[in-house]
Motif scaffolding. Structure first.
Motif, PDB file in Angstrom:
ATOM      1  N   GLN A  49       0.639  -1.152  -0.046  1.00  0.00           N
ATOM      2  CA  GLN A  49      -0.040   0.020  -0.008  1.00  0.00           C
ATOM      3  C   GLN A  49       0.876   1.237   0.046  1.00  0.00           C
ATOM      4  O   GLN A  49       1.675   1.251   0.493  1.00  0.00           O
ATOM      5  CB  GLN A  49      -1.001  -0.105   1.468  1.00  0.00           C
ATOM      6  CG  GLN A  49      -1.771  -1.353   1.404  1.00  0.00           C
ATOM      7  CD  GLN A  49      -2.526  -1.053   2.593  1.00  0.00           C
ATOM      8  OE1 GLN A  49      -3.179   0.029   3.277  1.00  0.00           O
ATOM      9  NE2 GLN A  49      -2.771  -2.324   3.378  1.00  0.00           N
ATOM     10  N   LEU A  50       0.406   2.238  -0.806  1.00  0.00           N
ATOM     11  CA  LEU A  50       1.329   3.409  -0.802  1.00  0.00           C
ATOM     12  C   LEU A  50       1.050   4.390   0.471  1.00  0.00           C
ATOM     13  O   LEU A  50      -0.072   4.485   0.987  1.00  0.00           O
ATOM     14  CB  LEU A  50       0.534   4.306  -1.888  1.00  0.00           C
ATOM     15  CG  LEU A  50       1.607   5.591  -2.409  1.00  0.00           C
ATOM     16  CD1 LEU A  50       2.797   5.404  -2.711  1.00  0.00           C
ATOM     17  CD2 LEU A  50       0.755   6.505  -3.171  1.00  0.00           C
ATOM     18  N   LEU A  51       2.330   4.469   1.304  1.00  0.00           N
ATOM     19  CA  LEU A  51       2.136   5.223   2.396  1.00  0.00           C
ATOM     20  C   LEU A  51       2.197   6.682   2.115  1.00  0.00           C
ATOM     21  O   LEU A  51       1.582   7.384   2.559  1.00  0.00           O
ATOM     22  CB  LEU A  51       3.265   4.849   3.396  1.00  0.00           C
ATOM     23  CG  LEU A  51       3.341   4.978   4.589  1.00  0.00           C
ATOM     24  CD1 LEU A  51       2.158   4.413   5.588  1.00  0.00           C
ATOM     25  CD2 LEU A  51       4.456   4.281   5.319  1.00  0.00           C
ATOM     26  N   LEU A  52       3.371   7.148   1.276  1.00  0.00           N
ATOM     27  CA  LEU A  52       3.632   8.585   0.992  1.00  0.00           C
ATOM     28  C   LEU A  52       4.085   8.524  -0.220  1.00  0.00           C
ATOM     29  O   LEU A  52       5.010   7.643  -0.563  1.00  0.00           O
ATOM     30  CB  LEU A  52       3.889   9.456   2.269  1.00  0.00           C
ATOM     31  CG  LEU A  52       5.122   8.738   2.989  1.00  0.00           C
ATOM     32  CD1 LEU A  52       6.314   9.006   2.132  1.00  0.00           C
ATOM     33  CD2 LEU A  52       5.214   9.790   4.216  1.00  0.00           C
ATOM     34  N   LYS A  53       4.284   9.906  -0.691  1.00  0.00           N
ATOM     35  CA  LYS A  53       5.097  10.189  -1.867  1.00  0.00           C
ATOM     36  C   LYS A  53       5.665  11.487  -2.169  1.00  0.00           C
ATOM     37  O   LYS A  53       5.046  12.467  -1.555  1.00  0.00           O
ATOM     38  CB  LYS A  53       4.128   9.752  -3.190  1.00  0.00           C
ATOM     39  CG  LYS A  53       3.141  10.785  -3.246  1.00  0.00           C
ATOM     40  CD  LYS A  53       1.914  10.446  -4.120  1.00  0.00           C
ATOM     41  CE  LYS A  53       0.633  11.431  -4.197  1.00  0.00           C
ATOM     42  NZ  LYS A  53       0.008  11.454  -3.076  1.00  0.00           N
ATOM     43  N   VAL A  85       6.983  15.606   3.223  1.00  0.00           N
ATOM     44  CA  VAL A  85       5.664  15.209   2.795  1.00  0.00           C
ATOM     45  C   VAL A  85       4.959  14.161   3.891  1.00  0.00           C
ATOM     46  O   VAL A  85       5.578  13.614   4.650  1.00  0.00           O
ATOM     47  CB  VAL A  85       5.869  14.396   1.495  1.00  0.00           C
ATOM     48  CG1 VAL A  85       6.122  15.080   0.081  1.00  0.00           C
ATOM     49  CG2 VAL A  85       6.761  13.313   1.853  1.00  0.00           C
ATOM     50  N   LYS A  86       3.715  14.403   4.208  1.00  0.00           N
ATOM     51  CA  LYS A  86       2.764  13.584   5.065  1.00  0.00           C
ATOM     52  C   LYS A  86       1.983  12.561   4.221  1.00  0.00           C
ATOM     53  O   LYS A  86       1.628  12.919   3.392  1.00  0.00           O
ATOM     54  CB  LYS A  86       1.930  14.692   5.984  1.00  0.00           C
ATOM     55  CG  LYS A  86       2.852  15.858   6.637  1.00  0.00           C
ATOM     56  CD  LYS A  86       1.952  16.270   7.772  1.00  0.00           C
ATOM     57  CE  LYS A  86       2.682  17.558   8.276  1.00  0.00           C
ATOM     58  NZ  LYS A  86       3.871  16.770   9.152  1.00  0.00           N
ATOM     59  N   GLY A  87       2.204  11.403   4.880  1.00  0.00           N
ATOM     60  CA  GLY A  87       1.128  10.458   4.666  1.00  0.00           C
ATOM     61  C   GLY A  87       0.185   9.951   5.401  1.00  0.00           C
ATOM     62  O   GLY A  87      -0.414  10.641   6.072  1.00  0.00           O
TER      63      GLY A  87
END
Lengths: 116, 116
Positions: free
Chosen positions: B45-49, B57-59
């Motif tokens: 799963q994508l947590l942050l980018k 950056v906040k996820g």
């Protein structure tokens, strides 16, 4: 929330047999990918697919591998003659086309391929 | 070709401890940076980018990451971890040279165990 799905979850095959792994990407996505993860190793990129053709492929993706989008929903990975070293988890992913979200790849649950 | 290094392969923390997982990449051009998480029995799963702009950056789930271009780093942080953060964490990078078709290059992953 839309998800990438993959079938089967686990495939056992004998060495030398052909296997087809199936994926249904998220419906409005335009880019499709296959990755694999051999047990205990990194997730490795195999191939990307866009506009009905391969966009990029890694060194792993040799002539034994092929990909296809046979209809509007499925995306398949075929291994023509499996080898023991093809045993791995195979992940399908997809991403949108256009804008920054193009680069966000969403992964399916994977197919565990066991070659005996 | 790019590569990704994750320094910690196994991390064990107690609940409420602070977390920082290191990630360094090697590539001379413009990159997109990602953290993915894989909870036990679940898919990536994508947590942050990070694509551009603010390097902090906040996820999801209280995670954040900071891109430090001069250090080629994208470390993941969380001020106070929970037992439910137990998972495998993967740093990944791709370039923008091929548009959306660039495959992700993953690090080896960090297995995080949170003890209650």
């Amino acid at each position: 929330e839309p998800e990438v799905t993959q079938t089967p979850s686990h495939q056992v095959t004998q060495m030398g047999q052909e296997v087809i792994l199936r994926c249904v990407p998220i419906s409005n996505h335009l880019y499709f990918y296959w990755y694999r993860q051999i047990l205990g190793q990194k997730v490795e990129f195999l191939v990307s697919f866009y506009n009905n053709e391969i966009s990029e492929k890694s060194e792993i993706f040799d002539d034994q591998f092929s990909v296809e989008r046979p209809d509007g929903s499925n995306f398949t990975l075929k291994i023509r003659s499996t080898k023991l070293e093809d045993s791995a988890m195979y992940f399908c992913a997809s991403s949108e086309g256009g804008g920054p979200r193009t680069y966000e790849q969403y992964f399916g649950p994977g197919t565990r391929l066991t070659v005996t | 070709a790019q590569s990704v290094s994750q320094h910690n392969h196994h991390v064990i923390l107690s609940e409420a401890a602070s977390l920082e997982l290191g990630c360094n990449y090697s590539y001379g051009g413009t990159v997109n940076l990602f953290w993915y998480v894989q909870y036990p029995g679940q898919h990536l799963q994508l947590l942050l980018k990070y694509f551009s702009g603010d390097p902090l950056v906040k996820g999801i789930k209280g995670f954040e990451a900071e891109f430090i271009k001069s250090k080629f780093s994208f470390n993941l942080r969380k001020p106070s971890v929970q037992w439910s953060d137990t998972a495998e964490y993967f740093c990944a990078v791709n370039t923008r040279s091929g548009g959306g078709a660039d495959g992700l290059t993953f690090g080896k992953g960090t297995h995080l165990i949170i003890q209650p």
